[in-house]
Design a protein around this motif. Sequence first.
Motif, PDB file in Angstrom:
ATOM      1  N   TYR A  35      46.363  39.156  42.605  1.00 14.68           N
ATOM      2  CA  TYR A  35      46.706  39.996  43.536  1.00 14.68           C
ATOM      3  C   TYR A  35      47.857  41.178  43.125  1.00 14.68           C
ATOM      4  CZ  TYR A  35      43.694  38.683  47.322  1.00 14.68           C
ATOM      5  OH  TYR A  35      42.491  38.352  48.006  1.00 14.68           O
ATOM      6  N   SER A  91      31.312  47.158  42.263  1.00 15.31           N
ATOM      7  CA  SER A  91      32.122  47.743  43.090  1.00 15.31           C
ATOM      8  C   SER A  91      33.432  48.147  42.286  1.00 15.31           C
ATOM      9  CB  SER A  91      32.780  46.801  44.175  1.00 15.31           C
ATOM     10  OG  SER A  91      33.238  45.657  43.207  1.00 15.31           O
ATOM     11  N   GLN A  92      34.461  48.717  42.725  1.00 15.06           N
ATOM     12  CA  GLN A  92      35.682  49.204  41.911  1.00 15.06           C
ATOM     13  C   GLN A  92      36.884  49.091  42.880  1.00 15.06           C
ATOM     14  OE1 GLN A  92      35.198  52.885  39.437  1.00 15.06           O
ATOM     15  NE2 GLN A  92      33.461  52.067  38.724  1.00 15.06           N
ATOM     16  N   GLY A  93      38.111  49.478  42.439  1.00 11.91           N
ATOM     17  CA  GLY A  93      39.144  49.297  43.312  1.00 11.91           C
ATOM     18  C   GLY A  93      39.245  50.356  44.241  1.00 11.91           C
ATOM     19  N   GLY A  94      39.440  49.906  45.587  1.00  9.05           N
ATOM     20  CA  GLY A  94      39.120  50.995  46.608  1.00  9.05           C
ATOM     21  C   GLY A  94      37.966  50.553  47.641  1.00  9.05           C
ATOM     22  N   SER A 128      37.228  47.350  48.320  1.00  8.10           N
ATOM     23  CA  SER A 128      37.462  46.172  49.161  1.00  8.10           C
ATOM     24  C   SER A 128      37.421  46.473  50.744  1.00  8.10           C
ATOM     25  CB  SER A 128      39.152  45.753  48.770  1.00  8.10           C
ATOM     26  OG  SER A 128      39.172  44.730  47.771  1.00  8.10           O
ATOM     27  N   PHE A 149      35.641  41.740  48.398  1.00  5.46           N
ATOM     28  CA  PHE A 149      37.028  41.755  48.406  1.00  5.46           C
ATOM     29  C   PHE A 149      37.804  41.866  47.040  1.00  5.46           C
ATOM     30  CE2 PHE A 149      39.179  37.631  47.278  1.00  5.46           C
ATOM     31  CZ  PHE A 149      38.001  36.689  47.400  1.00  5.46           C
ATOM     32  N   ALA A 150      37.063  41.543  46.070  1.00  6.85           N
ATOM     33  CA  ALA A 150      37.594  41.392  44.688  1.00  6.85           C
ATOM     34  C   ALA A 150      36.208  41.584  43.644  1.00  6.85           C
ATOM     35  CB  ALA A 150      38.217  40.024  44.513  1.00  6.85           C
ATOM     36  N   GLY A 151      36.940  41.848  42.106  1.00  2.79           N
ATOM     37  CA  GLY A 151      35.810  41.808  41.416  1.00  2.79           C
ATOM     38  C   GLY A 151      36.397  41.928  39.886  1.00  2.79           C
ATOM     39  N   SER A 152      35.573  41.976  38.707  1.00  3.00           N
ATOM     40  CA  SER A 152      35.824  42.232  37.483  1.00  3.00           C
ATOM     41  C   SER A 152      34.882  43.214  36.942  1.00  3.00           C
ATOM     42  CB  SER A 152      35.978  40.814  36.928  1.00  3.00           C
ATOM     43  OG  SER A 152      34.534  40.441  36.656  1.00  3.00           O
TER      44      SER A 152
END
Lengths: 73, 350
Positions: B288, B306-309, B311, B327-330
């Motif tokens: 986080y 997905s990417q940042g934003g 979530s 909610f999250a990813g790499s």
Amino acid sequence: MNMKTISEVKRASEPELLALPDVVSVGIGLDEKENQVIVVGLAKENERTLALIPHNLGNYPVIVKITGTSRAQ
Amino acid sequence: MKAISLTASFQSLKKGVLMDTVISSIIPLLGSVRESLMSRKNVVATGIGYKTASGKKTGELSIICSVERKEPVSRLTSSDLLPKTVDGISTDVVATGRIRAFQPPTGRFRPAPGGVSIGHFEITAGTLGCLVHRNGELFILSNNHVLANSNDASVGDAILQPGPYDGGLNPADKIAELAEFVPITYSGSSSSCPVANSIADVCNFLASVTGSDTRLQAVHVQGADNLVDAALARPINPADLQNDIHGFGSIADTAEGTLGMAVKKSGRTTGLTTGEIQQIDVTVNVSYGAGRVARFHDQLIAGAMSQGGDSGSAVLDNSNHLVGLLFAGSDETTVINRIQNVFSLLGVTL
């Protein structure tokens, strides 16, 4: 014979697995033949950690994936 | 071999010329009846395309009338009924829903559907997941780190649509107020264990009387019980919200995410993307920022989608069943809360 489910085996093993350097996740996935396997996710390549991860847990195969670090998005 | 290939090419050319001729004859015909067709109830578009019969595309060119929704003939007046043919050319009626001008999910939406930018007034931006209900009251569902600033917000704080990074201003773009969030327990965060804190207090007292400037703090070595990164916001005006997912339409129901399931999401940053559930029952450490890491149990993992934003995005199967909250990813994965855990911990339903 009381064989443990893959979820039970995974849960019993994950504290030790997640304590290894660069291990970021432990889950249940499928291999190429659609068999259920335990999947260990690594933040990056780590030869020493790879050597410590068993090929099987209980009667279930273990596969390792380089997933990177998961971040809140 | 070459002769066969030439014959095939000739047949294909002949078929193409024939199709062009048919289309050329339909265009003026459609032009002469377009106004009449467009004036009928629910019709939103007319065009030329292949007729569909029993769910399968046929080779017959037809006049296609797109309607917002199909209605039983008994509910339509005779003047709203579409003809089965126009001068011998078949018609086909296709339900497309209302057609709207394209608007990127980072824009300001009123009413705002799931899939668009939203955020607590002190964050950048995340995604409005979907609408949920509790005791008959409507709420916005998204992540804790989108609506509750990763535990740092207070109930009643302003929620902006679009989120601050996308130009959302407080109070001009305030759409809701934070109503509730499931706290996230971080590894290394202060422990609430009374025994550990008492031992630390005793040691710190001894340190102070001996003149030492070193102190102990009891901390969680791992977040034991995180199941979701989820929060609710109470809309200022429920009419400002639309019970749809941007680009996907309405949610049909909930479903359990299973291995190999095809899934999709509509998000603020990457829009509409698809993936597949690759892992279930996942325990995963999630960063986080600022050194904070939280461990989550019983998660779903899909491939990168997905990417940042993004979530807070609702994750649906191909039948629009809600299976999770992204909610999250790499670079390789997307981490998703099971919707069953989200609904259970927040006490909400669709």
